[in-house]
Design an enzyme around this catalytic site. Structure first.
Site, PDB file in Angstrom:
ATOM      1  N   CYS A  41      39.716 114.879  75.508  1.00 38.96           N
ATOM      2  CA  CYS A  41      38.738 113.996  74.879  1.00 38.96           C
ATOM      3  C   CYS A  41      39.293 112.591  74.700  1.00 38.96           C
ATOM      4  O   CYS A  41      38.669 111.608  75.085  1.00 38.96           O
ATOM      5  CB  CYS A  41      38.309 114.570  73.527  1.00 38.96           C
ATOM      6  SG  CYS A  41      37.082 113.557  72.678  1.00 38.96           S
ATOM      7  N   LYS A  55      33.688 106.239  76.890  1.00 44.07           N
ATOM      8  CA  LYS A  55      32.844 105.385  76.059  1.00 44.07           C
ATOM      9  C   LYS A  55      33.313 103.936  76.104  1.00 44.07           C
ATOM     10  O   LYS A  55      32.502 103.010  76.022  1.00 44.07           O
ATOM     11  CB  LYS A  55      32.829 105.885  74.608  1.00 44.07           C
ATOM     12  CG  LYS A  55      32.365 107.326  74.459  1.00 44.07           C
ATOM     13  CD  LYS A  55      31.110 107.624  75.267  1.00 44.07           C
ATOM     14  CE  LYS A  55      30.837 109.104  75.363  1.00 44.07           C
ATOM     15  NZ  LYS A  55      31.648 109.830  76.355  1.00 44.07           N
ATOM     16  N   ARG A  88      32.731 122.202  83.477  1.00 40.44           N
ATOM     17  CA  ARG A  88      34.124 122.402  83.140  1.00 40.44           C
ATOM     18  C   ARG A  88      34.367 123.893  82.941  1.00 40.44           C
ATOM     19  O   ARG A  88      33.447 124.651  82.615  1.00 40.44           O
ATOM     20  CB  ARG A  88      34.503 121.622  81.869  1.00 40.44           C
ATOM     21  CG  ARG A  88      34.341 120.120  82.030  1.00 40.44           C
ATOM     22  CD  ARG A  88      34.795 119.373  80.785  1.00 40.44           C
ATOM     23  NE  ARG A  88      36.227 119.520  80.543  1.00 40.44           N
ATOM     24  CZ  ARG A  88      37.165 118.770  81.117  1.00 40.44           C
ATOM     25  NH1 ARG A  88      36.835 117.824  81.983  1.00 40.44           N
ATOM     26  NH2 ARG A  88      38.444 118.961  80.834  1.00 40.44           N
ATOM     27  N   HIS A 144      15.661  99.603  55.280  1.00 35.35           N
ATOM     28  CA  HIS A 144      14.932  98.759  56.217  1.00 35.35           C
ATOM     29  C   HIS A 144      15.696  97.453  56.418  1.00 35.35           C
ATOM     30  O   HIS A 144      16.194  96.868  55.454  1.00 35.35           O
ATOM     31  CB  HIS A 144      13.539  98.444  55.668  1.00 35.35           C
ATOM     32  CG  HIS A 144      12.761  97.501  56.528  1.00 35.35           C
ATOM     33  ND1 HIS A 144      12.158  97.903  57.708  1.00 35.35           N
ATOM     34  CD2 HIS A 144      12.495  96.166  56.396  1.00 35.35           C
ATOM     35  CE1 HIS A 144      11.554  96.852  58.248  1.00 35.35           C
ATOM     36  NE2 HIS A 144      11.732  95.795  57.471  1.00 35.35           N
TER      37      HIS A 144
END
Length: 465
Positions: free
Chosen positions: A44, A53, A272, A444
């Site tokens: 990872c 990423k 995998r 918000h």
């Protein structure tokens, strides 16, 4: 004769399952040894989640700057197209990996975990020999935690080597390939294929099934499919890869015709498999369940005080599942009563746009259960529109049991929706009902307001649509 070492806990594998197990065991005062043949962090951190990423982020910035040079964007215009030095991109990606890997080493040291660098080979279930730079070390433990992870699956017609690469090599290329063919339209293939398309590759995707991301429902996948179409990513669905030669991949298309796709690189992402080879699994005598090590709900194997976690024990093959199991096992060894029984585990595709899913979808109702579904589009969300994330067909969808409004699943597709995954998982784990979400005041302007509105929609009184 090898050196000998006895310990309370032996962890084999330094990925997100193994290092978390080792750290937690150390925190609990258990004498712990961790063995890792590669760098700390595992697949990872070193060659998967984190570097991919980073590459995806860099590719997105490059694509936005290129668009600003061509057409302008938000009133921003560049006089010339951006110049990509891909070696610098890879160096930056590696700097992120280095920082995190070094951070893991620091955390292990702080937890008083002894780290052995080398390959562990078991002679029996509780004893292994670690072959490292300092010579062989024989380690015997009272408890063994197996966290060896998984490796990319190969195709017989496309063994890895030369132009045929796995996700590992795709994250360390020296240059952006002119033509990239991705075999397999699951999340790994699409994440990397989209990133390279943004960086300038001509990308083709070959998938044996008749649609992309076949584990997700069609409505969730449709915005991704539209992005691929708009950016000239060629899809060959219902197609089979046959072999390669001469910078081309031969495929058999859905209609039966044979095609040769230009390919400087062929990225095979067909799944995998658990990493069960080369470390002496046969010597441990563990029961298996198909290709996986068989465990119970405490991650205990068939041998007393031998535990297995993460990709080694089955789906879902997700880093956060492995970490949760590693922490749990360490606490069980220390005397806690624990079992691994999550309500659901969220999964994220970092595609364009992103997809999040936890629990069941609207077409997966258990027998006899009637569902109510609320869906709210990001095109009606102020935060999404203000950062140009409302025009790609994205939405949040909540699935609940009609009889008592208990939430059984939540999904979303859209830019940046990965950051909503924790709220989705929390709502599921806490047993929330629609009224719980409706009663929470959401900030918000944020994307999370779409979660609130989807619950209101399911209750029949959405405000903003």
């Amino acid at each position: 004769m090898p050196q000998t070492l006895k310990t309370k806990v032996l962890v084999v594998g330094g990925g997100p399952g193994g290092y978390v197990a080792a750290i937690r065991a150390g925190q609990l005062g258990l004498e712990t040894v961790l063995v890792e043949a590669d760098r700390l962090g595992g697949t990872c951190l070193i060659r998967g989640c984190i570097p991919s990423k980073a590459l995806i982020h860099a590719a997105g910035l490059y694509a936005e700057m290129a668009q600003a040079a061509d057409l302008g964007r938000f009133g921003i215009h560049l006089k010339s197209k951006p110049r990509l030095d891909f070696n610098e991109t890879v160096e930056w990606k590696e700097s992120v990996v280095d920082r995190l890997s070094n951070g893991v080493a620091g955390l292990l040291k702080r937890a008083n975990v002894k780290v052995l660098s080398g390959w562990a080979t078991f002679s029996d279930a509780k004893t292994c020999t670690v072959a490292g730079a300092e010579g062989p070390i024989e380690v015997t433990a009272e408890h063994v935690i197996l966290a060896t992870g998984s490796v990319p699956a190969e195709l017989a017609a496309l063994p890895f080597g030369g132009p045929v690469i796995s996700s590992t090599e795709a994250l360390s290329l020296s240059q952006v390939p002119k033509h990239l063919v991705v075999v397999g339209a699951g999340y790994i293939g699409l994440e990397l294929g989209i990133a390279y398309a943004k960086l300038g590759s001509a990308v083709s995707i070959v998938e044996l099934q008749d649609r992309i991301l076949p584990l997700y429902d069609v409505k969730l996948v449709e915005p991704v499919r539209r992005w691929l179409d708009r950016h000239d990513v060629t899809l060959h669905l219902g197609a089979k890869a046959l072999g390669h030669g001469g910078r081309a991949l031969a495929i058999e298309a859905a209609a039966g015709e044979r095609l040769a796709l230009p390919a400087d690189r062929i990225l095979v992402t067909v799944g995998r498999r658990p990493n069960t080879m080369g470390w002496g699994l046969d010597a441990t005598g563990l029961a298996m369940e198909g290709p996986f090590v068989k465990v119970d709900d405490r991650c205990a194997t068939s041998t007393t005080n031998v535990w297995a976690i993460g990709d080694l024990v089955g789906e879902p093959m997700l880093a956060h599942k492995a970490s949760a199991q590693g922490e749990m096992v360490a606490e069980i060894i220390a005397g806690a009563r624990r079992r691994f029984d999550p309500v659901a585990i969220a999964a994220v595709c970092f595609t364009e746009p992103e997809i999040v899913s936890v629990g069941i979808g609207p077409d997966e109702a258990p027998g006899g259960v009637e569902l109510v579904v609320g869906q709210f589009p990001f095109q009606a969300n102020g935060r999404a529109l203000s950062m140009d994330a409302g025009g790609d067909g994205g939405f949040v969808r909540v699935v609940a049991r009609k009889s008592d409004h208990r939430i059984l699943g939540i999904q979303a597709v859209g830019r940046h929706v990965s950051e909503l995954s924790a709220q989705f998982a929390t709502l599921m784990e806490m047993g929330a009902v629609l009224e719980d979400v409706a009663g929470i005041i959401h900030v918000h302007p944020t994307l999370s307001e779409a979660v609130h509105e989807s619950a209101l929609k399911a209750l029949g009184h959405a405000i903003h649509i």
